[in-house]
Motif scaffolding. Structure first.
Motif, PDB file in Angstrom:
ATOM      1  N   LEU A 169      68.641   5.209  26.105  1.00  0.00           N
ATOM      2  CA  LEU A 169      68.263   4.550  27.363  1.00  0.00           C
ATOM      3  C   LEU A 169      67.875   5.579  28.418  1.00  0.00           C
ATOM      4  N   ASN A 170      68.650   6.634  28.538  1.00  0.00           N
ATOM      5  CA  ASN A 170      68.334   7.662  29.532  1.00  0.00           C
ATOM      6  C   ASN A 170      67.003   8.339  29.237  1.00  0.00           C
ATOM      7  N   LEU A 171      66.721   8.589  27.973  1.00  0.00           N
ATOM      8  CA  LEU A 171      65.426   9.177  27.611  1.00  0.00           C
ATOM      9  C   LEU A 171      64.283   8.228  27.960  1.00  0.00           C
ATOM     10  N   LEU A 172      64.462   6.938  27.683  1.00  0.00           N
ATOM     11  CA  LEU A 172      63.421   5.951  27.991  1.00  0.00           C
ATOM     12  C   LEU A 172      63.272   5.733  29.490  1.00  0.00           C
ATOM     13  N   ARG A 173      64.379   5.814  30.241  1.00  0.00           N
ATOM     14  CA  ARG A 173      64.289   5.697  31.702  1.00  0.00           C
ATOM     15  C   ARG A 173      63.439   6.830  32.264  1.00  0.00           C
ATOM     16  N   ASP A 174      63.612   8.005  31.708  1.00  0.00           N
ATOM     17  CA  ASP A 174      62.876   9.169  32.184  1.00  0.00           C
ATOM     18  C   ASP A 174      61.414   9.125  31.767  1.00  0.00           C
ATOM     19  N   ASN A 175      61.154   8.608  30.550  1.00  0.00           N
ATOM     20  CA  ASN A 175      59.777   8.544  30.054  1.00  0.00           C
ATOM     21  C   ASN A 175      59.682   7.413  29.036  1.00  0.00           C
ATOM     22  N   ALA A 176      59.185   6.273  29.453  1.00  0.00           N
ATOM     23  CA  ALA A 176      59.097   5.111  28.570  1.00  0.00           C
ATOM     24  C   ALA A 176      58.071   5.312  27.457  1.00  0.00           C
ATOM     25  N   ARG A 177      57.245   6.331  27.557  1.00  0.00           N
ATOM     26  CA  ARG A 177      56.223   6.587  26.537  1.00  0.00           C
ATOM     27  C   ARG A 177      56.672   7.625  25.505  1.00  0.00           C
ATOM     28  N   ILE A 178      57.909   8.066  25.597  1.00  0.00           N
ATOM     29  CA  ILE A 178      58.404   9.056  24.644  1.00  0.00           C
ATOM     30  C   ILE A 178      58.348   8.464  23.236  1.00  0.00           C
ATOM     31  N   SER A 179      57.979   9.278  22.285  1.00  0.00           N
ATOM     32  CA  SER A 179      57.807   8.774  20.914  1.00  0.00           C
ATOM     33  C   SER A 179      59.152   8.617  20.213  1.00  0.00           C
ATOM     34  N   ILE A 180      59.168   7.740  19.220  1.00  0.00           N
ATOM     35  CA  ILE A 180      60.348   7.541  18.385  1.00  0.00           C
ATOM     36  C   ILE A 180      60.745   8.872  17.741  1.00  0.00           C
ATOM     37  N   GLN A 182      65.390  -1.694  19.190  1.00  0.00           N
ATOM     38  CA  GLN A 182      65.189  -3.121  18.917  1.00  0.00           C
ATOM     39  C   GLN A 182      66.399  -3.932  19.369  1.00  0.00           C
ATOM     40  N   LYS A 183      67.606  -3.420  19.098  1.00  0.00           N
ATOM     41  CA  LYS A 183      68.825  -4.119  19.517  1.00  0.00           C
ATOM     42  C   LYS A 183      68.913  -4.165  21.044  1.00  0.00           C
ATOM     43  N   LEU A 184      68.603  -3.055  21.707  1.00  0.00           N
ATOM     44  CA  LEU A 184      68.617  -3.020  23.177  1.00  0.00           C
ATOM     45  C   LEU A 184      67.623  -4.030  23.754  1.00  0.00           C
ATOM     46  N   GLU A 185      66.462  -4.158  23.132  1.00  0.00           N
ATOM     47  CA  GLU A 185      65.471  -5.143  23.584  1.00  0.00           C
ATOM     48  C   GLU A 185      65.968  -6.569  23.324  1.00  0.00           C
ATOM     49  N   ASN A 186      66.492  -6.807  22.130  1.00  0.00           N
ATOM     50  CA  ASN A 186      66.980  -8.153  21.778  1.00  0.00           C
ATOM     51  C   ASN A 186      68.142  -8.585  22.649  1.00  0.00           C
ATOM     52  N   ASP A 187      69.007  -7.632  23.029  1.00  0.00           N
ATOM     53  CA  ASP A 187      70.173  -7.949  23.864  1.00  0.00           C
ATOM     54  C   ASP A 187      69.814  -8.074  25.345  1.00  0.00           C
ATOM     55  N   GLY A 188      68.554  -7.814  25.695  1.00  0.00           N
ATOM     56  CA  GLY A 188      68.135  -7.927  27.095  1.00  0.00           C
ATOM     57  C   GLY A 188      68.508  -6.719  27.938  1.00  0.00           C
ATOM     58  N   VAL A 189      68.965  -5.645  27.301  1.00  0.00           N
ATOM     59  CA  VAL A 189      69.257  -4.423  28.048  1.00  0.00           C
ATOM     60  C   VAL A 189      67.942  -3.796  28.498  1.00  0.00           C
ATOM     61  N   ILE A 190      67.011  -3.638  27.580  1.00  0.00           N
ATOM     62  CA  ILE A 190      65.648  -3.207  27.923  1.00  0.00           C
ATOM     63  C   ILE A 190      64.844  -4.490  28.117  1.00  0.00           C
ATOM     64  N   MET A 191      64.384  -4.701  29.337  1.00  0.00           N
ATOM     65  CA  MET A 191      63.671  -5.935  29.651  1.00  0.00           C
ATOM     66  C   MET A 191      62.161  -5.764  29.681  1.00  0.00           C
ATOM     67  N   LYS A 192      61.707  -4.542  30.013  1.00  0.00           N
ATOM     68  CA  LYS A 192      60.280  -4.348  30.193  1.00  0.00           C
ATOM     69  C   LYS A 192      59.990  -2.848  30.240  1.00  0.00           C
ATOM     70  N   TYR A 193      58.803  -2.468  29.820  1.00  0.00           N
ATOM     71  CA  TYR A 193      58.315  -1.104  29.973  1.00  0.00           C
ATOM     72  C   TYR A 193      57.182  -1.178  30.995  1.00  0.00           C
TER      73      TYR A 193
END
Length: 164
Positions: free
Chosen positions: A8-19, A38-49
C-alpha cells in the motif's frame, strides 16, 4: 509492517509502479503481489488509482472555483450525521465531505465554474436542505500543498551566502 501495508505504501507513493518492482522491493513473487493487490481491491482498501494534477498548470482546472464550506446541522434521529451527509455528498459539485469536531459539524469542498455558480449552489441546494442550520463559505484562492503534494515550484537561489 506486514506485506499488505508495505505494498500500500509503495502504491500510495507511485500508483504506476510495476508488479515486478513491487515484487523486488518486497521480496514476494509477482503472483503473490498480484494476489495481495487483488485482495486489497476486493476488500475496498484500494478504491481507485488516480493521477494527481497540478491545478495551476492545468488550464481547465485553473479556471474552476473551489470553496470550503462549514456547515452546522441538526443530527437526525437514528441516523445522526450520516443521513444529511448522504444527501450532501451526492451533489456532483461536492468533491470532499468531512465530519468535523469543533465549531461546525461538516466541512464540504465544492467546485464550480464561477463564483456565482458556487454561491447559488450554497444558497439554493446546501442551505435549503432539511437539518442544515447554517453555512459559512470560504473561497480557495490558491493551493500550496494538498495530500502531501507541494504545488508551488521551489525556486533555488544559487548565490552564495555572505557572512560578516
Amino acid at each position: 509492517m506486514d506485506c499488505s501495508e508495505e505494498i500500500l505504501n509503495l502504491l500510495r507513493d507511485n500508483a504506476r509502479i510495476s508488479i515486478e518492482d513491487i515484487s523486488a522491493m518486497t521480496k514476494k513473487t509477482p503472483d503473490e503481489v498480484k494476489a495481495i493487490i487483488q485482495k486489497l481491491e476486493n476488500d475496498g482498501v484500494i478504491m481507485k488509482y488516480a493521477a494527481i494534477v497540478n491545478p495551476e498548470k492545468d488550464a481547465g482546472e485553473k479556471e474552476k472555483v473551489r470553496a470550503e464550506i462549514e456547515i452546522q446541522v441538526a443530527p437526525e434521529r437514528e441516523h445522526g450525521f450520516d443521513g444529511i451527509a448522504d444527501r450532501i455528498y451526492r451533489f456532483p459539485q461536492v468533491k470532499s465531505l468531512y465530519l468535523m469536531s469543533g465549531g461546525y459539524d461538516l466541512k464540504v469542498i465544492i467546485e464550480g465554474e464561477t463564483l456565482q455558480e458556487v454561491a447559488l449552489f450554497v444558497a439554493r441546494k446546501l442551505s435549503t436542505l432539511e437539518g442544515v442550520r447554517s453555512t459559512k463559505t470560504h473561497f480557495i484562492l490558491k493551493t500550496y500543498k494538498e495530500n502531501d503534494i507541494v504545488y508551488v515550484e521551489q525556486s533555488s537561489d544559487s548565490r552564495e551566502g555572505v557572512t560578516a
